[in-house]
Design a protein around this motif. Structure first.
Motif: not given
Length: 220
Positions: A65-68, A75-76, A147-151, A215-218
């Motif tokens: 969800x953070x990567x999205x 990410x999905x 997929x996460x590595x590409x994101x 999460x803290x940044x967002x």
């Protein structure tokens, strides 16, 4: 409270990962495997694996969800892959604890020769079903990492790129593990084993730190 929850989640994920890969059940013969239905350590191991998979699904959803925000598509796809991975392994463990252990218990208490032969045949076929589950979950895990590595590699942060490379390396190792299901190469087996007790737990802790920081940044 949020920081403590994130830290505890990822420590549990890393800890259960180590426990799973360092726990060994030396049931080599058919007769030894029959007795696993009454082995409390074996049953506990299966329950820990189920718990671990639930933790992995929760934590990878958080990361996805953070990567999205910057790589929605990959990410999905990663979230989907890790969910399939977790649910498949949970299904495999429930299959082992209920159906396979049920057959083992019946075989153990059965005195009729024909009935025992039928139960033995059923247990051998259950092993083939177990292999299907195992190969699906390895495939899903490998694609989730990919997929996460590409994101991550599409992000600008140097630390994100390094994490993305680590995901990619573990993805390649996992794809090798899948190939090794058919090849049985001893060198690949050792590589997969050592990555499972070193790289995987470290990566899970690293992911926990990453989630907390982002999460803290967002939320600021």
């Amino acid at each position: 409270v949020q920081e403590s929850a994130v830290q505890n989640l990822w420590l549990l994920t890393a800890g259960t990962n180590l426990y799973i890969h360092l726990t060994d059940f030396s049931a080599q013969t058919f007769e030894e495997r029959i007795l696993l239905f009454q082995d409390k350590s074996y049953i506990a191991n299966r329950v820990v694996i189920i718990t671990h998979c639930i933790l992995v699904i929760i934590s990878t959803w958080g990361m996805g969800l953070l990567l999205s925000h910057q790589a929605k598509g990959f990410s999905q796809l990663g979230i989907l892959s890790f969910t399939v991975f977790g649910l498949t392994e949970i299904s495999r463990m429930v299959f082992s604890l209920t159906y396979v252990n049920g057959l083992r218990e019946k075989y153990f208490g059965e005195t009729n020769l024909q009935a025992r032969q039928f139960l033995e045949y059923s247990l051998n076929n259950a092993g083939l079903v177990n292999n299907i589950f195992f190969r699906i979950f390895i495939t899903a895990f490998a694609f989730g990492l990919l997929f996460y590595s590409i994101a991550l590699l599409n992000r600008n942060s140097k630390s994100d790129i390094i994490l993305g490379i680590t995901f990619l390396v573990l993805s390649v190792i996992t794809f090798l593990a899948l190939v090794n299901e058919f090849e049985g190469n001893n060198t690949i087996s050792k590589l997969v084993y050592w990555s499972s007790i070193t790289l995987q737990p470290l990566l899970r802790v690293w992911m926990g730190v990453w989630i907390f920081k982002n999460f803290n940044k967002q939320t600021q």
